[in-house]
Design a protein around this motif. Sequence first.
Motif, PDB file in Angstrom:
ATOM      1  N   ARG A 205      57.493  87.139 -29.464  1.00 44.83           N
ATOM      2  CA  ARG A 205      57.714  86.871 -28.045  1.00 44.83           C
ATOM      3  C   ARG A 205      56.915  87.845 -27.207  1.00 44.83           C
ATOM      4  O   ARG A 205      56.815  89.018 -27.522  1.00 44.83           O
ATOM      5  CB  ARG A 205      59.184  87.003 -27.711  1.00 44.83           C
TER       6      ARG A 205
ATOM      7  N   ARG B 278      48.999  74.151 -21.342  1.00 46.43           N
ATOM      8  CA  ARG B 278      49.762  74.928 -22.306  1.00 46.43           C
ATOM      9  C   ARG B 278      50.125  76.283 -21.713  1.00 46.43           C
ATOM     10  O   ARG B 278      49.329  76.895 -21.013  1.00 46.43           O
ATOM     11  CB  ARG B 278      48.953  75.138 -23.579  1.00 46.43           C
TER      12      ARG B 278
ATOM     13  N   ARG C 291      57.267  72.998 -20.142  1.00 43.97           N
ATOM     14  CA  ARG C 291      56.659  73.392 -21.416  1.00 43.97           C
ATOM     15  C   ARG C 291      57.472  74.530 -22.051  1.00 43.97           C
ATOM     16  O   ARG C 291      57.660  74.559 -23.262  1.00 43.97           O
ATOM     17  CB  ARG C 291      55.220  73.851 -21.224  1.00 43.97           C
TER      18      ARG C 291
ATOM     19  N   GLU D 185      60.545  73.019 -23.561  1.00 39.61           N
ATOM     20  CA  GLU D 185      60.185  72.301 -24.781  1.00 39.61           C
ATOM     21  C   GLU D 185      59.929  73.275 -25.923  1.00 39.61           C
ATOM     22  O   GLU D 185      60.359  73.040 -27.055  1.00 39.61           O
ATOM     23  CB  GLU D 185      58.952  71.430 -24.543  1.00 39.61           C
ATOM     24  N   GLN D 186      59.230  74.367 -25.639  1.00 38.81           N
ATOM     25  CA  GLN D 186      58.963  75.377 -26.666  1.00 38.81           C
ATOM     26  C   GLN D 186      60.258  76.006 -27.154  1.00 38.81           C
ATOM     27  O   GLN D 186      60.435  76.237 -28.352  1.00 38.81           O
ATOM     28  CB  GLN D 186      58.025  76.459 -26.133  1.00 38.81           C
TER      29      GLN D 186
ATOM     30  N   ALA E 138      62.009  73.615 -29.425  1.00 42.43           N
ATOM     31  CA  ALA E 138      61.290  73.522 -30.694  1.00 42.43           C
ATOM     32  C   ALA E 138      61.542  74.748 -31.571  1.00 42.43           C
ATOM     33  O   ALA E 138      61.689  74.625 -32.792  1.00 42.43           O
ATOM     34  CB  ALA E 138      59.796  73.353 -30.440  1.00 42.43           C
ATOM     35  N   GLU E 139      61.606  75.916 -30.965  1.00 41.75           N
ATOM     36  CA  GLU E 139      61.829  77.152 -31.720  1.00 41.75           C
ATOM     37  C   GLU E 139      63.272  77.256 -32.199  1.00 41.75           C
ATOM     38  O   GLU E 139      63.528  77.731 -33.298  1.00 41.75           O
ATOM     39  CB  GLU E 139      61.485  78.366 -30.859  1.00 41.75           C
TER      40      GLU E 139
END
Length: 102
Positions: free
Chosen positions: A2, A20, A85, A88-89, A92-93
């Motif tokens: 991170r 992105r 985004r 969403e990340q 996903a993580e």
Amino acid sequence: MRVRPELDPDVDDEAPVGSRITPYDKAHFVTYLRLLDAEAEDADWEEVARIVLHRDPQVEPARTKRCWASHLARAQWMTREGYRRLLEQAVAERGPYGPPLQ
């Protein structure tokens, strides 16, 4: 890994472009927020560039203006699209039901 946002980081001549979220974006969240706050308060861009971006518009007016405009545009993009985004990340993580299995 991170990337932690810094409180008062130096900036590149231009902010990232594209759809992105970059490590640069993550490190410069506070910069983006400060630019958005200044814009909302109708602050003078030259003063903002000196304080937030560490640029001197008297010494390099064109370069400083491009830097300010680029970072402000990226900050505005973050509020319109970039935050999605990030969400969403994060999903996903973590996965839809919590932290990833180890």
